[in-house]
Design a protein around this motif. Sequence first.
Motif, PDB file in Angstrom:
ATOM      1  N   GLY A  58       1.024  -0.786  -0.088  1.00 11.26           N
ATOM      2  CA  GLY A  58       0.267   0.300   0.307  1.00 11.26           C
ATOM      3  C   GLY A  58       1.008   1.361   0.206  1.00 11.26           C
ATOM      4  N   VAL A  59       2.068   1.461  -0.067  1.00 12.12           N
ATOM      5  CA  VAL A  59       2.993   2.127   0.249  1.00 12.12           C
ATOM      6  C   VAL A  59       2.971   3.290  -1.481  1.00 12.12           C
ATOM      7  N   LEU A  60       3.028   4.003  -1.735  1.00 10.72           N
ATOM      8  CA  LEU A  60       2.716   4.872  -2.460  1.00 10.72           C
ATOM      9  C   LEU A  60       4.032   5.396  -3.318  1.00 10.72           C
ATOM     10  N   LYS A  61       4.493   4.693  -5.195  1.00 13.81           N
ATOM     11  CA  LYS A  61       5.306   5.489  -5.111  1.00 13.81           C
ATOM     12  C   LYS A  61       5.417   5.949  -6.612  1.00 13.81           C
ATOM     13  N   PRO A  62       6.273   7.431  -7.240  1.00 10.38           N
ATOM     14  CA  PRO A  62       6.414   8.374  -7.908  1.00 10.38           C
ATOM     15  C   PRO A  62       5.666   7.158  -9.270  1.00 10.38           C
ATOM     16  N   MET A  63       5.282   7.228 -10.782  1.00 11.93           N
ATOM     17  CA  MET A  63       4.558   6.683 -11.368  1.00 11.93           C
ATOM     18  C   MET A  63       5.693   7.312 -12.911  1.00 11.93           C
ATOM     19  N   VAL A  64       5.760   6.656 -13.329  1.00 19.12           N
ATOM     20  CA  VAL A  64       6.975   7.673 -14.813  1.00 19.12           C
ATOM     21  C   VAL A  64       5.853   7.725 -15.573  1.00 19.12           C
ATOM     22  N   GLY A  65       5.861   8.969 -15.882  1.00 26.19           N
ATOM     23  CA  GLY A  65       4.875   9.016 -16.930  1.00 26.19           C
ATOM     24  C   GLY A  65       3.542   9.221 -16.985  1.00 26.19           C
ATOM     25  N   GLY A  66       3.154   9.064 -15.381  1.00 25.51           N
ATOM     26  CA  GLY A  66       1.371   9.655 -14.758  1.00 25.51           C
ATOM     27  C   GLY A  66       1.042  11.045 -14.770  1.00 25.51           C
ATOM     28  N   GLU A  67      -0.355  11.694 -15.397  1.00 22.68           N
ATOM     29  CA  GLU A  67      -0.893  12.790 -15.401  1.00 22.68           C
ATOM     30  C   GLU A  67      -0.591  13.465 -13.823  1.00 22.68           C
ATOM     31  N   VAL A  68      -0.086  14.163 -13.976  1.00 25.20           N
ATOM     32  CA  VAL A  68       0.062  15.267 -13.608  1.00 25.20           C
ATOM     33  C   VAL A  68      -1.108  16.807 -13.860  1.00 25.20           C
ATOM     34  N   VAL A  69      -2.258  17.392 -12.989  1.00 26.34           N
ATOM     35  CA  VAL A  69      -2.830  18.512 -13.079  1.00 26.34           C
ATOM     36  C   VAL A  69      -2.771  19.259 -12.522  1.00 26.34           C
ATOM     37  N   GLU A  70      -1.519  19.664 -12.701  1.00 25.13           N
ATOM     38  CA  GLU A  70      -1.453  21.319 -11.276  1.00 25.13           C
ATOM     39  C   GLU A  70      -2.309  21.712 -10.517  1.00 25.13           C
ATOM     40  N   PRO A  71      -1.908  22.586  -9.381  1.00 23.87           N
ATOM     41  CA  PRO A  71      -2.783  23.812  -8.486  1.00 23.87           C
ATOM     42  C   PRO A  71      -3.284  24.815  -9.321  1.00 23.87           C
ATOM     43  N   GLU A  72      -4.734  24.820  -9.246  1.00 25.75           N
ATOM     44  CA  GLU A  72      -4.758  26.590  -8.778  1.00 25.75           C
ATOM     45  C   GLU A  72      -4.843  27.462  -8.044  1.00 25.75           C
ATOM     46  N   HIS A  73      -3.301  28.383  -7.773  1.00 30.60           N
ATOM     47  CA  HIS A  73      -3.673  28.498  -6.460  1.00 30.60           C
ATOM     48  C   HIS A  73      -3.887  29.602  -6.097  1.00 30.60           C
ATOM     49  N   GLY A  74      -5.098  30.305  -5.288  1.00 30.46           N
ATOM     50  CA  GLY A  74      -5.749  31.713  -3.999  1.00 30.46           C
ATOM     51  C   GLY A  74      -5.488  33.375  -4.936  1.00 30.46           C
ATOM     52  N   GLN A  75      -5.924  33.346  -4.634  1.00 34.46           N
ATOM     53  CA  GLN A  75      -6.118  35.276  -5.666  1.00 34.46           C
ATOM     54  C   GLN A  75      -5.603  35.493  -4.714  1.00 34.46           C
ATOM     55  N   THR A  76      -4.738  36.678  -4.751  1.00 35.94           N
ATOM     56  CA  THR A  76      -3.675  37.480  -3.478  1.00 35.94           C
ATOM     57  C   THR A  76      -4.840  38.399  -3.734  1.00 35.94           C
TER      58      THR A  76
ATOM     59  N   ARG B  96      -5.759  39.090  -7.342  1.00 33.41           N
ATOM     60  CA  ARG B  96      -4.110  39.325  -7.826  1.00 33.41           C
ATOM     61  C   ARG B  96      -4.146  37.609  -8.058  1.00 33.41           C
ATOM     62  N   THR B  97      -3.662  37.902  -8.674  1.00 36.31           N
ATOM     63  CA  THR B  97      -3.068  36.274  -9.617  1.00 36.31           C
ATOM     64  C   THR B  97      -2.093  35.683  -8.729  1.00 36.31           C
ATOM     65  N   LEU B  98      -0.798  34.757  -8.364  1.00 39.84           N
ATOM     66  CA  LEU B  98      -0.460  34.392  -8.001  1.00 39.84           C
ATOM     67  C   LEU B  98       1.029  35.005  -8.144  1.00 39.84           C
ATOM     68  N   THR B  99       0.893  35.967  -9.997  1.00 39.17           N
ATOM     69  CA  THR B  99       2.433  36.397 -10.277  1.00 39.17           C
ATOM     70  C   THR B  99       1.780  37.695 -10.397  1.00 39.17           C
ATOM     71  N   GLY B 100       0.907  37.706  -9.518  1.00 38.17           N
ATOM     72  CA  GLY B 100       0.592  39.830  -8.989  1.00 38.17           C
ATOM     73  C   GLY B 100      -0.039  39.910 -10.422  1.00 38.17           C
ATOM     74  N   GLU B 101      -0.872  39.725 -11.163  1.00 35.05           N
ATOM     75  CA  GLU B 101      -1.681  40.047 -12.415  1.00 35.05           C
ATOM     76  C   GLU B 101      -2.362  40.175 -11.976  1.00 35.05           C
ATOM     77  N   VAL B 102      -3.602  41.304 -11.972  1.00 37.76           N
ATOM     78  CA  VAL B 102      -5.023  41.924 -11.110  1.00 37.76           C
ATOM     79  C   VAL B 102      -5.730  41.225 -12.143  1.00 37.76           C
ATOM     80  N   VAL B 103      -6.443  40.587 -11.691  1.00 36.10           N
ATOM     81  CA  VAL B 103      -7.787  39.784 -12.235  1.00 36.10           C
ATOM     82  C   VAL B 103      -9.774  40.935 -12.201  1.00 36.10           C
ATOM     83  N   TRP B 104      -9.362  41.552 -11.125  1.00 30.52           N
ATOM     84  CA  TRP B 104     -10.416  42.400 -10.512  1.00 30.52           C
ATOM     85  C   TRP B 104     -10.160  43.464  -9.399  1.00 30.52           C
ATOM     86  N   ARG B 105     -10.594  45.037  -9.836  1.00 30.44           N
ATOM     87  CA  ARG B 105     -10.663  45.912  -9.713  1.00 30.44           C
ATOM     88  C   ARG B 105     -11.599  46.702  -8.810  1.00 30.44           C
TER      89      ARG B 105
END
Length: 688
Positions: free
Chosen positions: A195-213, A435-444
């Motif tokens: 039951g130990v989890l190990k990385p899978m070569v070529g396994g699908e990775v979906v990056e998270p969408e971090h919260g807005q500032t 703002r996004t994590l990179t500082g882009e203003v999405v709403w003012r």
Amino acid sequence: MLVRMYLVLALLAAVPLAIAGQMLRIQLGEGEMLRAQGQRQIRAVVPIPAMRGEILDRTGRALAVNVARYDLALDPEEEGFTEARARVLYERLARLTGQPAAYFRQRVARRKSPRYVVLWRGLSEAQKTEIEHWDIPGVILEPHFSRYYPYGSLAAHVLGYVGTDGRGLAGVELQYDRYLQGHPGRRVVQRDRRGVLKPMVGGEVVEPEHGQTLVLTIDLIRQTILEEELQRGVWEAGANWGTAIAMDPRTGAVLALANVPDFDPNQPTAASEEARRNRAITDRLEPGSTFKLVTAVAALEQGVASLDEVIDTGAGWAVFGGRMMRDVHAYGRISFAEALVVSSNVGIAKVATRLKRGVLYQYARNLGFGQPTWIDLPGEVTGTLKRPAQWSGTTLTSMSIGYEVDATPLQVLTAYCALANGGLLVQPYVVAERRTLTGEVVWRMRPDSIRRAFRRETAQQLLPVFERVVNEGTGKAAHIEGLPVAGKTGTAFKAVGGRYQSGAYRASFVGFFPADDPLVALIVVLDEPKRSIYGGQVAAPIFRRVAERWIGTFPKIAERMALTQELPKRPVRPVPSVIGQPMAVAATRLWAEGLEVSTSAMDPLLVARQRPAPADSVPLRTDVRLELAALDSLAPKMPNLIGLSARQAVYWLQTYGTRVRLEGHGRVVAQWPTPGAALPAEAYLRCQ
């Protein structure tokens, strides 16, 4: 006999053939399906958590951030984890956390899983590094992000706090939770037979969408000043609690908001529910004389009175609808304007009797009473404004002086913002940008007025009258030499359970400055002040002290004041020593002295060195460079906390991990142990 023997041998020989045939059938008929099913069983999807967005003040200072925290778990069946190693682990954890070694031994003994038990949660980066150096088999350190508020209780009622699951539970943390929390990602991994989890070569990775500032409208320095002066004012007046809100009357942007008592959002459950209440928007109260603005606007616009009209207030009392109304003093014959300046209840009520019921009600509605302000904070109540059909014989005159109507402090302030800006009702707000994590203003936020509450000409007529309230009337304690201030005092009986309590009052002052070009509108409300019941004596001084300390944060006002006062061109002052202080306490102290702060981190670290050195004389706005060190790199000694606010002192000691017993409130006047002594597990502070 031989026949039976040959028959048995034949059957035994047929068994392998049958097994081989079955295997061949499965391989050819179901092999593809079973292989796919096996692949699905060894595959697992692991979520990748999204990082919660930060909350910044209007200048970019971080008020709510994410810090790495670690949960300590143990696999007691790991090879090499002997009884001797276990004893060493439990003893070291006891020194690290303050829990007895028996606590950890019992957790292991009572574990539900044979190979996994959580021993401690929320370890810091320094604690995690120390545990790694122990090199004990079976120790598991699981990372996660935790919410951290670098300035402790500062702006707590605006920021709010989060739960153990990282979701917002109060303040902007709750109001903007869907923008702050983001969306988690996922990663496909392999699971082995154990039951130990190990990385899978070529396994699908979906990056998270971090919260807005979130970028707030409040400023850290102004917020600090407002909290300090409100705390001082509540203590001096002997009040149960106090609340204060400052707004830009032109836009509705909240410049600062404070409540006393307050709480630490890093430990919200340690505070009472009362301390966590944002009374600026959740408490309804009868506004008293501050409501006389509504009566004055209605009377002028309906033409039933003029400011220079003489009103006979008699001997300081009159009967309306069978109920006696009194003034503090007998004013005799005075003008309508003077009735506002000295806050004559009789004079205002006499003018109100000339108004129709629906007229006063409509002007109160136009100025925002009986409805929410729609501020972007959770928990706002609407207040109470009775419809004319529900009025009694005394409602008209009572309402004209601020009774039989309930409003939040924010609603009263919003009404005075309309006077300051020429008659427009604005919507208060605390979040300026996302703002996004990179500082882009999405709403003012684009400020806009809700409606025109009254004519600009009416505001121009009334403005000099409310300046006179401060210069010569009940609000003289809010007067600032060289800076025009307009405002109104309020003193109202406190009603509990539908009845007024004998000797219980709420005192308030609401005003704005500079009166001829308003940049700040501020209200201060105190509950049951003991030193004096009058808003002009307990709330107005808080307004004045805040305004005087805020002047330097508004270049336009500071330049104007410099032209009317002889001030040194380059004032200098000694640099206070902040060595050994937590970063948040040190920064607040330096900012309060008019100095800037420069450092590379805002973590819960201590100041090791500072440049310029302590006691050096430097001009205002000098940048003080702070070099920080981890807690365990400095010898923990009891600091000198005399003169600090209770909030700063408690935060300082909690940074060291010391519990605090607190007596009183305000500033620290006595402490145990004495400065320089060994740091205890529990310290005692007396404040007044």
